[in-house]
Design a protein around this motif. Structure first.
Motif, PDB file in Angstrom:
ATOM      1  N   SER A   1       0.856  -1.182   0.000  1.00 11.21           N
ATOM      2  CA  SER A   1       0.000   0.000   0.000  1.00 11.21           C
ATOM      3  C   SER A   1       0.895   1.236   0.000  1.00 11.21           C
ATOM      4  O   SER A   1       2.110   1.144   0.211  1.00 11.21           O
ATOM      5  CB  SER A   1      -0.908   0.002   1.228  1.00 11.21           C
ATOM      6  N   LEU A   2       0.310   2.407  -0.221  1.00  9.49           N
ATOM      7  CA  LEU A   2       1.112   3.629  -0.247  1.00  9.49           C
ATOM      8  C   LEU A   2       1.821   3.867   1.090  1.00  9.49           C
ATOM      9  O   LEU A   2       2.951   4.350   1.125  1.00  9.49           O
ATOM     10  CB  LEU A   2       0.218   4.827  -0.593  1.00  9.49           C
ATOM     11  N   SER A   3       1.159   3.516   2.187  1.00 14.50           N
ATOM     12  CA  SER A   3       1.772   3.721   3.499  1.00 14.50           C
ATOM     13  C   SER A   3       2.952   2.788   3.734  1.00 14.50           C
ATOM     14  O   SER A   3       3.816   3.075   4.572  1.00 14.50           O
ATOM     15  CB  SER A   3       0.729   3.533   4.601  1.00 14.50           C
ATOM     16  N   ASP A   4       3.037   1.687   2.995  1.00 15.12           N
ATOM     17  CA  ASP A   4       4.139   0.741   3.171  1.00 15.12           C
ATOM     18  C   ASP A   4       5.455   1.276   2.625  1.00 15.12           C
ATOM     19  O   ASP A   4       6.530   0.805   3.029  1.00 15.12           O
ATOM     20  CB  ASP A   4       3.826  -0.591   2.477  1.00 15.12           C
ATOM     21  N   PHE A   5       5.412   2.228   1.701  1.00 13.54           N
ATOM     22  CA  PHE A   5       6.640   2.691   1.062  1.00 13.54           C
ATOM     23  C   PHE A   5       7.531   3.479   2.019  1.00 13.54           C
ATOM     24  O   PHE A   5       8.734   3.606   1.793  1.00 13.54           O
ATOM     25  CB  PHE A   5       6.317   3.530  -0.173  1.00 13.54           C
ATOM     26  N   LYS A   6       6.962   4.012   3.079  1.00 12.49           N
ATOM     27  CA  LYS A   6       7.778   4.730   4.053  1.00 12.49           C
ATOM     28  C   LYS A   6       8.789   3.793   4.699  1.00 12.49           C
ATOM     29  O   LYS A   6       9.955   4.142   4.883  1.00 12.49           O
ATOM     30  CB  LYS A   6       6.883   5.373   5.113  1.00 12.49           C
TER      31      LYS A   6
ATOM     32  N   LEU B   1      10.788   6.966  -7.124  1.00  4.50           N
ATOM     33  CA  LEU B   1      11.477   5.759  -7.572  1.00  4.50           C
ATOM     34  C   LEU B   1      12.724   6.164  -8.350  1.00  4.50           C
ATOM     35  O   LEU B   1      12.695   7.124  -9.129  1.00  4.50           O
ATOM     36  CB  LEU B   1      10.591   4.900  -8.474  1.00  4.50           C
ATOM     37  N   ASP B   2      13.796   5.395  -8.143  1.00  2.00           N
ATOM     38  CA  ASP B   2      15.053   5.671  -8.837  1.00  2.00           C
ATOM     39  C   ASP B   2      15.631   4.344  -9.316  1.00  2.00           C
ATOM     40  O   ASP B   2      15.949   3.465  -8.517  1.00  2.00           O
ATOM     41  CB  ASP B   2      16.031   6.370  -7.889  1.00  2.00           C
ATOM     42  N   SER B   3      15.744   4.213 -10.649  1.00  2.00           N
ATOM     43  CA  SER B   3      16.303   2.992 -11.218  1.00  2.00           C
ATOM     44  C   SER B   3      17.738   3.187 -11.665  1.00  2.00           C
ATOM     45  O   SER B   3      18.350   2.272 -12.207  1.00  2.00           O
ATOM     46  CB  SER B   3      15.472   2.548 -12.423  1.00  2.00           C
ATOM     47  N   GLY B   4      18.294   4.366 -11.436  1.00  2.00           N
ATOM     48  CA  GLY B   4      19.599   4.696 -11.981  1.00  2.00           C
ATOM     49  C   GLY B   4      19.408   5.518 -13.239  1.00  2.00           C
ATOM     50  O   GLY B   4      19.791   6.677 -13.317  1.00  2.00           O
ATOM     51  N   TRP B   5      18.771   4.908 -14.222  1.00  2.00           N
ATOM     52  CA  TRP B   5      18.471   5.614 -15.459  1.00  2.00           C
ATOM     53  C   TRP B   5      17.256   6.507 -15.315  1.00  2.00           C
ATOM     54  O   TRP B   5      17.199   7.595 -15.875  1.00  2.00           O
ATOM     55  CB  TRP B   5      18.217   4.601 -16.591  1.00  2.00           C
ATOM     56  N   SER B   6      16.278   6.030 -14.587  1.00  2.00           N
ATOM     57  CA  SER B   6      15.011   6.759 -14.489  1.00  2.00           C
ATOM     58  C   SER B   6      14.765   7.227 -13.063  1.00  2.00           C
ATOM     59  O   SER B   6      14.954   6.461 -12.111  1.00  2.00           O
ATOM     60  CB  SER B   6      13.842   5.864 -14.927  1.00  2.00           C
TER      61      SER B   6
ATOM     62  N   ALA C   1      17.126  -3.775  -9.415  1.00  2.00           N
ATOM     63  CA  ALA C   1      16.523  -3.314  -8.166  1.00  2.00           C
ATOM     64  C   ALA C   1      16.107  -1.854  -8.287  1.00  2.00           C
ATOM     65  O   ALA C   1      16.620  -1.102  -9.133  1.00  2.00           O
ATOM     66  CB  ALA C   1      17.493  -3.492  -7.007  1.00  2.00           C
ATOM     67  N   LEU C   2      15.176  -1.447  -7.429  1.00  2.00           N
ATOM     68  CA  LEU C   2      14.688  -0.070  -7.403  1.00  2.00           C
ATOM     69  C   LEU C   2      14.950   0.552  -6.039  1.00  2.00           C
ATOM     70  O   LEU C   2      14.888  -0.125  -5.014  1.00  2.00           O
ATOM     71  CB  LEU C   2      13.180  -0.025  -7.677  1.00  2.00           C
ATOM     72  N   ASN C   3      15.245   1.845  -6.046  1.00  2.00           N
ATOM     73  CA  ASN C   3      15.389   2.597  -4.812  1.00  2.00           C
ATOM     74  C   ASN C   3      14.131   3.435  -4.588  1.00  2.00           C
ATOM     75  O   ASN C   3      13.631   4.081  -5.518  1.00  2.00           O
ATOM     76  CB  ASN C   3      16.613   3.513  -4.874  1.00  2.00           C
ATOM     77  N   PHE C   4      13.657   3.435  -3.359  1.00  2.00           N
ATOM     78  CA  PHE C   4      12.448   4.172  -3.008  1.00  2.00           C
ATOM     79  C   PHE C   4      12.758   5.213  -1.932  1.00  2.00           C
ATOM     80  O   PHE C   4      13.554   4.957  -1.020  1.00  2.00           O
ATOM     81  CB  PHE C   4      11.362   3.233  -2.484  1.00  2.00           C
ATOM     82  N   THR C   5      12.140   6.361  -2.055  1.00  2.00           N
ATOM     83  CA  THR C   5      12.170   7.367  -1.005  1.00  2.00           C
ATOM     84  C   THR C   5      10.758   7.909  -0.837  1.00  2.00           C
ATOM     85  O   THR C   5      10.009   8.021  -1.806  1.00  2.00           O
ATOM     86  CB  THR C   5      13.133   8.525  -1.328  1.00  2.00           C
ATOM     87  N   ASP C   6      10.423   8.215   0.397  1.00  2.00           N
ATOM     88  CA  ASP C   6       9.103   8.757   0.706  1.00  2.00           C
ATOM     89  C   ASP C   6       9.306  10.162   1.253  1.00  2.00           C
ATOM     90  O   ASP C   6       9.854  10.349   2.336  1.00  2.00           O
ATOM     91  CB  ASP C   6       8.390   7.876   1.730  1.00  2.00           C
ATOM     92  N   THR C   7       8.885  11.159   0.494  1.00  2.00           N
ATOM     93  CA  THR C   7       9.037  12.552   0.885  1.00  2.00           C
ATOM     94  C   THR C   7       7.668  13.147   1.145  1.00  2.00           C
ATOM     95  O   THR C   7       6.914  13.441   0.213  1.00  2.00           O
ATOM     96  CB  THR C   7       9.761  13.361  -0.212  1.00  2.00           C
ATOM     97  N   SER C   8       7.351  13.286   2.420  1.00  2.00           N
ATOM     98  CA  SER C   8       6.058  13.867   2.828  1.00  2.00           C
ATOM     99  C   SER C   8       4.881  13.169   2.161  1.00  2.00           C
ATOM    100  O   SER C   8       3.935  13.803   1.710  1.00  2.00           O
ATOM    101  CB  SER C   8       6.038  15.370   2.519  1.00  2.00           C
TER     102      SER C   8
END
Length: 243
Positions: free
Chosen positions: A126-131, A161-166, A149-156
């Motif tokens: 869920s959206l709350s899980d990404f924190k 999402l950050d894949s390196g390229w995207s 792999a993907l990097n996730f950050t939750d800002t407020s």
């Protein structure tokens, strides 16, 4: 004499036991106690990803890739036949149209499959899980770990999402009911495992156009006398009378 006594004793014994045997024979056995069986758990409704993506969006391009690569079957099985569920990040059609470099037209069929698998996580979030998920990044996708792999950050509350390229973000929630979560993203996710790590720099923003200096106002002109108009000679005041 002994024989007569034995006969009398046997007759007496039979007379005494007969009513007891008759009572036992006539009594009905107690009814067995039935334990009610628990009701079966309701079967969760079948989730049809094709229907969901056809109604929302427009996600026609992504849906076409799902069907042409047969990845739609993999995602359907994960959604309906596992306890983990699935989370899918879906770019809109405009995201594919705006993708110029690198081009997806040069990918092999296997690379294209991996690219589509890269847009999903083999678990429902869920959206709350990404924190909490941002604390354990990078997160393996359906395509694998490492370069997939993907990097996730939750800002407020905004998920990036950050894949390196995207680098993109979740712009809206299309469907978020366990076991399936579908989120719209602004850009196509490009894995380093396919496109490498030589990521082109982000082009600098175009410089702002120079503004022309404001024209000189009449007040900036040098005046030659109080109350005189530009370009005119000052008046000379004569005192006294002429002879």
């Amino acid at each position: 004499m002994k024989c007569s006594m034995i006969i009398v004793f046997s007759s007496t014994l039979l007379f005494l036991c007969a009513p007891l045997a008759y009572a036992q024979k006539g009594a009905s056995p107690p009814a067995p106690t039935l334990t009610p069986s628990p009701a079966p758990a309701p079967t969760p409704p079948y989730v049809n990803l094709t229907d969901l993506l056809s109604v929302a969006g427009p996600f026609k391009t992504f849906l076409n890739y799902l069907e042409s690569t047969k990845i739609i079957d993999t995602f359907q099985n994960q959604a309906n036949n596992t306890d983990e569920g699935i989370t899918i990040f879906v770019p809109k059609d405009d995201a594919f149209k705006n993708l110029k470099k690198p081009s997806l037209s040069n990918l092999t069929q296997d690379q294209l499959k991996q690219l589509i698998l890269f847009h999903a996580l083999p678990h429902y979030y869920s959206l709350s899980d990404f924190k909490n998920l941002s604390k354990v990044s990078p997160v393996s996708t359906f395509a694998g770990a490492g370069g997939y792999a993907l990097n996730f950050t939750d800002t407020s509350g905004t998920v990036h999402l950050d894949s390196g390229w995207s680098k993109t973000k979740v712009s809206s929630s299309v469907h978020s009911t366990d076991p399936v979560a579908i989120y719209q993203v602004d850009r196509v996710l490009l894995p380093e495992a396919i496109f490498g790590t030589d990521i082109p720099p982000t082009p600098a923003p175009a410089p702002a156009p120079e503004t022309a200096p404001a024209a000189d106002s009449p007040s900036s002109a040098v005046t030659t006398g109080a109350g005189s108009a530009p370009g005119t000679s000052p008046q000379i005041l004569l005192t006294g009378s002429m002879v």
